[in-house]
Design a protein around this motif. Structure first.
Motif, PDB file in Angstrom:
ATOM      1  N   ARG A  47      57.767   3.536   4.331  1.00 41.33           N
ATOM      2  CA  ARG A  47      58.971   2.801   3.910  1.00 41.33           C
ATOM      3  C   ARG A  47      60.027   2.811   5.013  1.00 41.33           C
ATOM      4  NH1 ARG A  47      59.359   4.727  -0.764  1.00 41.33           N
ATOM      5  NH2 ARG A  47      58.593   2.935  -1.911  1.00 41.33           N
ATOM      6  N   ARG A  78      60.981  -0.358   7.604  1.00 39.49           N
ATOM      7  CA  ARG A  78      62.359  -0.854   7.541  1.00 39.49           C
ATOM      8  C   ARG A  78      62.978  -0.860   8.937  1.00 39.49           C
ATOM      9  NH1 ARG A  78      65.189  -0.854   2.555  1.00 39.49           N
ATOM     10  NH2 ARG A  78      67.109  -0.295   3.652  1.00 39.49           N
ATOM     11  N   LYS A 138      54.757   0.269   0.135  1.00 39.43           N
ATOM     12  CA  LYS A 138      55.919   0.695   0.917  1.00 39.43           C
ATOM     13  C   LYS A 138      56.182  -0.178   2.137  1.00 39.43           C
ATOM     14  CE  LYS A 138      55.314   5.612  -0.269  1.00 39.43           C
ATOM     15  NZ  LYS A 138      55.044   6.965   0.305  1.00 39.43           N
ATOM     16  N   HIS A 140      57.275  -2.877   4.540  1.00 39.09           N
ATOM     17  CA  HIS A 140      58.169  -4.024   4.627  1.00 39.09           C
ATOM     18  C   HIS A 140      57.657  -5.070   5.606  1.00 39.09           C
ATOM     19  CE1 HIS A 140      60.896  -1.199   2.644  1.00 39.09           C
ATOM     20  NE2 HIS A 140      61.602  -2.247   2.278  1.00 39.09           N
ATOM     21  N   ARG A 182      60.750  -6.815   0.737  1.00 44.00           N
ATOM     22  CA  ARG A 182      59.540  -6.112   1.169  1.00 44.00           C
ATOM     23  C   ARG A 182      58.344  -7.015   0.884  1.00 44.00           C
ATOM     24  NH1 ARG A 182      55.655  -3.511  -1.122  1.00 44.00           N
ATOM     25  NH2 ARG A 182      56.664  -3.456  -3.162  1.00 44.00           N
TER      26      ARG A 182
END
Length: 451
Positions: free
Chosen positions: A78, A82, A119, A121, A436
C-alpha cells in the motif's frame, strides 16, 4: 476512432519520436490516437488541458523491494505503490527478497500476490528468486508468471536468500536459459569483498573501501563469460562502478545478451558529499566518486546502460545506525527518482526525452511489458504529468514511503509531478492519492490478472 471518453492535451507530449504538441485520445484504458494539438475533441470526451506541463508515459520501475509480507514494517504494497503513484510511476516489479517468505517457489509467489492484490495502487509484477536448492522451482515460477529471476553472487544481507556460488550459478543459469528466461544479478564478487578492508565506524570512506570497484568488475566479467557460453539472457542490477563499461561494450559487440541498469542515487549523489555517519546514503554497491558518476552518465549517453530504476530498498529508521558497517544498506527513492534524475540530466544538457527512454521505455522493454513505456496507439493510457521547470525542496514528511528516511532530504529538485494516470484514470493529484486501480501483472505482456 474508438469510443473516446478522455483527451489530454499538452504542448509537450513525450512520444517515442520525440516531444511534440499533441492531444492524446484515450478509449477503454488504452491510447487510441496521438492527434494534432488542435484536433477536434470528440463530443462525449472529457478534455484535460495541461498547457505547457509535459505529458510523459508512466514510469516503469523494475527494481523495488516492497518487503511485504514479513517485513512490512520496512515497507508494504500500500505505501510503496502510493509513493510510486505520487512520483509518476505506474508500473513496478517487486524483488523476491526481504519479504517472508521470499519469492522462491510458486506457493510463495501466490502468498505475495494474495497480499498485494487489494493494496496495489499501480500495476505490480514480481521477480522470482534463484537461491541454493531451488533450480527445480525455476521453470514452474516462470510458467506462473514471474518476469525473471534474481540472484546474488555475494551475501544478500538476509539469511533466507543466500547467494549462489559458481557451480550453483551455472546450474541456475543453464535451467533459465533452457526456457529463455532472464537472470538478474547483484554483481559483486565475494572474494574481492572478503579481501577488502573491513572497518566499522562512521567514516564513509571506510565503507566505500569495503566495496571496491574490482568486486563489480570481476563479477560482471564472470557473468559475461557464462552468458556467452550458455547463450543466456543476463541483466546486471544497479551498476555502480563505471570501470565495467568497457567490458560491457565489448560483450555487446560480441552478441552477448547482456543488459545493465543503474539507479538515481548513482547518477545524482557522490561519495564526496556523503557526511560521516549519514547512513541514509548507504547502499550496496556504494555511491562512488564524482568522476565515476561522470563516466556513468557517459555510459547512459552511449546506450551502454539500458535503464534507470530505483532499487528502492527501505528499512525502519532504527536500522540506519550511524555505523556504516552495521546499518542496513538501501536508499528509498520511489517518489523522488524522476525529479532527481531530471534535475541532474537537465544540468548535463540531456533533454527530458532521454529521461523517458531511461525510466519508462527501457525498463518496460527489459520486462517485456509491450503495453507500457510509450505514448503511442495501443499502449496502456499510463501517464505522468510533470512541470519540468518548477522546483521543490524534499521534505521527508511529504513522502508516502512507510519509513521517511531519505538521502534526498533538503535537496531542491526540478520537476514537479502534478498528476499520474493509470489506464486513463487519474490516480494521483500532486501528492494526493485519488484511486487504487492497480492490477497484478504477469510475464510477458502484463495483460492478465494474476490468479
Amino acid at each position: 476512432m474508438a469510443d473516446v471518453r478522455l483527451v489530454l492535451r499538452s504542448t509537450r507530449v513525450l512520444t517515442p519520436e520525440g516531444p511534440r504538441a499533441a492531444a492524446v485520445a484515450v478509449a477503454d484504458g488504452l491510447i487510441d490516437a496521438v492527434l494534432p494539438h488542435d484536433a477536434p475533441v470528440p463530443a462525449r470526451a472529457r478534455l484535460v488541458e495541461l498547457g505547457d506541463d509535459a505529458l510523459l508515459p508512466g514510469l516503469v520501475d523494475t527494481h523495488v523491494h516492497v518487503n511485504d509480507p514479513g517485513r512490512s514494517a520496512w515497507e508494504g504494497f500500500r505505501t510503496a505503490t502510493r509513493a510510486a503513484a505520487a512520483g509518476g510511476i505506474t508500473t513496478l516489479l517487486d524483488m523476491p527478497l526481504n519479504s517472508l517468505p521470499p519469492t522462491t517457489t510458486v506457493d510463495h509467489l501466490r502468498t505475495k500476490q494474495d497480499v498485494a492484490r487489494d493494496k496495489a495502487h499501480i500495476d505490480t509484477g514480481f521477480w522470482g528468486g534463484a537461491v541454493p536448492g531451488n533450480v527445480r522451482q525455476l521453470r514452474p515460477l516462470h510458467e506462473a508468471g514471474v518476469f525473471g529471476f534474481k540472484c546474488f553472487l555475494s551475501p544478500s544481507g538476509v539469511e533466507e536468500f543466500p547467494e549462489l556460488g559458481p557451480k550453483r550459478l551455472r546450474a541456475a543459469l543453464t535451467e533459465i536459459a533452457s526456457f529463455d528466461g532472464l537472470l538478474i544479478v547483484h554483481a559483486e564478487d565475494p572474494g574481492r569483498l572478503t579481501a577488502a578492508p573491513q572497518q566499522k565506524g562512521r567514516r564513509y570512506a571506510d565503507f566505500l573501501a569495503s566495496r571496491p570497484r574490482e568486486a563489480e568488475l570481476d563479477a560482471i566479467a564472470h557473468l559475461i563469460g557464462l552468458a556467452r557460453s550458455l547463450d543466456a539472457r543476463v541483466h546486471v542490477l544497479h551498476l555502480s562502478s563505471a570501470d565495467a563499461l568497457p567490458a560491457i561494450a565489448d560483450a555487446r559487440r560480441d552478441g552477448v545478451r547482456l543488459t545493465v541498469e543503474t539507479c538515481p542515487h548513482f547518477l545524482t549523489l557522490t561519495a564526496e558529499e556523503v557526511p560521516d555517519g549519514a547512513t541514509e546514503f548507504k547502499c550496496c554497491p556504494p555511491i562512488r566518486e564524482r568522476a565515476n558518476q561522470d563516466a556513468l552518465w557517459e555510459g547512459l549517453a552511449d546506450g551502454l546502460l539500458d535503464c534507470v530504476v530505483s532499487d528502492h530498498s527501505p528499512c525502519t529508521a532504527d536500522l540506519k545506525t550511524a555505523d556504516f558497517a552495521d546499518a542496513w544498506g538501501g536508499i528509498s527513492s520511489l517518489q523522488l527518482g524522476l525529479p532527481a534524475v531530471w534535475t541532474e540530466a537537465r544540468r548535463r544538457g540531456h533533454p527530458l526525452h532521454d529521461v523517458v527512454r531511461w525510466m519508462s521505455a527501457g525498463p518496460a522493454r527489459l520486462a517485456g511489458l509491450s503495453r507500457k513505456g510509450a505514448i503511442a496507439p495501443g499502449r496502456d493510457a499510463d501517464f505522468a504529468v510533470m512541470a519540468p521547470e518548477e522546483t521543490f525542496t524534499v521534505d521527508p514528511a511529504a513522502l508516502h514511503h512507510r519509513n521517511r528516511v531519505t538521502a534526498y532530504a533538503g535537496r531542491t529538485l526540478h520537476g514537479v509531478v502534478k498528476s499520474t494516470w493509470l489506464r486513463g484514470v487519474q490516480i494521483a493529484d500532486h501528492s494526493q492519492i485519488l484511486h487504487r486501480t492497480g492490477r497484478l501483472l504477469e510475464r510477458p505482456t502484463g495483460e492478465r490478472k494474476a490468479p
